[in-house]
Design an enzyme around this catalytic site. Structure first.
Site, short mmCIF file in Angstrom:
data_model
loop_
_atom_site.label_atom_id
_atom_site.label_comp_id
_atom_site.label_asym_id
_atom_site.label_seq_id
_atom_site.Cartn_x
_atom_site.Cartn_y
_atom_site.Cartn_z
N VAL A 60 0.80 -1.22 0.00
CA VAL A 60 0.00 0.00 0.00
C VAL A 60 0.83 1.27 0.00
O VAL A 60 0.33 2.35 -0.32
CB VAL A 60 -0.96 0.00 1.22
CG1 VAL A 60 -0.21 0.27 2.52
CG2 VAL A 60 -2.09 0.99 1.04
N TYR A 61 2.11 1.20 0.34
CA TYR A 61 2.93 2.41 0.42
C TYR A 61 3.04 3.06 -0.96
O TYR A 61 3.57 2.46 -1.91
CB TYR A 61 4.32 2.11 0.96
CG TYR A 61 4.36 1.65 2.40
CD1 TYR A 61 3.29 1.85 3.26
CD2 TYR A 61 5.49 1.02 2.91
CE1 TYR A 61 3.32 1.42 4.58
CE2 TYR A 61 5.54 0.60 4.23
CZ TYR A 61 4.46 0.79 5.06
OH TYR A 61 4.51 0.36 6.36
N SER A 62 2.55 4.28 -1.03
CA SER A 62 2.57 5.05 -2.28
C SER A 62 2.01 4.23 -3.43
O SER A 62 2.55 4.24 -4.55
CB SER A 62 3.98 5.56 -2.60
OG SER A 62 4.43 6.43 -1.58
N ASP A 63 0.93 3.49 -3.14
CA ASP A 63 0.21 2.75 -4.18
C ASP A 63 1.11 1.79 -4.95
O ASP A 63 1.03 1.67 -6.17
CB ASP A 63 -0.46 3.73 -5.14
CG ASP A 63 -1.48 3.07 -6.05
OD1 ASP A 63 -2.05 2.04 -5.66
OD2 ASP A 63 -1.69 3.58 -7.17
#
Length: 323
Positions: A60-63
């Site tokens: 999920v980090y920065s998509d």
């Protein structure tokens, strides 16, 4: 750099884990403080040069762009078998049904997506980012076991949850002969010590390695209480974690650091490294000094008097960080 076995496993990890949430495209996700690829790569390279072999990110980090940046940098700077690479699954990656959570469908899709972005055949540590009330724990644990048996992950880990939930997952896996979690990535630092009540004793008893997130309390422990940063001004989640009464703990960190002639970050991390059961704090770095302080903290041992000074102002508080 010092190394330690990760819990009761045979896996050797550096006492510092580089957290990679800050590396990703600003235009993707909700981290406007993120460093883009060319800004991020020097930190990953410097960490490797300092002996760090443990790197943590999440889908999920920065998509997903954090995984992409980390994967490319590690491929350029290190041999795959020399590093311990961790990522996570749970958070929403796309709209609509099955775009998030810990169902079998979601886990099987997201491990493949993470491996593609990371540019590797396997991750060393695959972690559930949070608990999922909407999925039977048996479904989640069996799916994770199958990920391990397929060779896509070497070990499994979990992140912030209640101790009863973690225990339930562990005994469910054991009862079925499935792979158990070997790590707990939880919220733990001088400003938040509620994990000492249940989760940390459970982990010590069961030989689970602890790899705390936010070991410097979103930077609160490294600067004057009223000072701000680009991240603190936009980090809505971080604003919910700490309170005005924590100012006295920050003052104590400052006093110990000044007496020792070291940075506040080194003192706060040295305290955490000295806690029973802690394997490797997950430290973010967006400035060179952040990484230098983290590495230096491994060699700093606090006295009993200094430890008492750092701990004396802590007061009980509500659970924070399970979101």
């Amino acid at each position: 750099m010092d190394y330690v076995k990760l819990g009761r496993t045979g896996l050797d990890v550096s006492r510092i884990c580089l957290g990679c949430m800050s590396y990703g495209l600003k235009s993707r996700g909700n981290h406007p403080w993120s460093l883009e690829e060319e800004e991020s790569r020097p930190f990953i390279r410097r960490a490797l040069e300092a002996g760090v072999n443990f790197f943590d990110t999440a889908n999920v980090y920065s998509d997903g762009t954090s995984e992409e940046i980390v994967g490319r940098a590690l491929a350029d700077y290190a041999r795959r078998d020399e590093i311990v690479l961790a990522t996570k699954v749970h958070s929403r990656m796309r709209p609509g049904p099955n775009g998030a959570g810990l169902s079998r469908k979601a886990i099987m899709a997201e491990i493949d997506n993470s491996l593609r972005r990371l540019g590797t055949d396997y991750v060393d540590l695959y972690q559930i980012h949070r608990w999922d009330d909407n999925v039977p724990v048996e479904e989640t644990m069996e799916a994770l076991h199958d990920v391990v048996k397929a060779g896509k992950a070497r070990y499994l880990g979990a992140s912030s949850m209640y101790a009863w939930q973690f225990s339930k997952a562990q005994y469910t896996a054991e009862a079925h002969g499935w792979t158990k979690f070997v790590t707990m990535q939880n919220h733990y630092n001088l400003l938040y010590r509620e994990e000492e009540r249940e989760m940390l004793p459970l982990c010590r008893d069961q030989g689970v390695g602890v790899i705390p997130w936010s070991p410097l309390a979103r930077g609160r422990l490294t600067r004057d209480w009223d000072a701000t940063s680009a991240r603190s001004e936009t980090d809505e989640f971080g604003k919910s974690l700490y309170q005005e009464r924590d100012r006295h703990i920050v003052d104590a960190v400052t006093a110990v650091a000044e007496a020792r002639g070291v940075s506040r970050a080194q003192v706060a991390l040295a305290w955490l490294l000295g806690r029973p059961g802690v394997s490797a704090p997950i430290v973010g770095a967006t400035k060179q000094q952040h990484l230098d302080d983290a590495v230096a903290s491994v060699g700093l041992t606090l006295t009993a008097e200094e430890t008492a000074q750092l701990e004396e102002h802590y007061t009980p508080r509500g659970i924070a960080g399970f979101r």
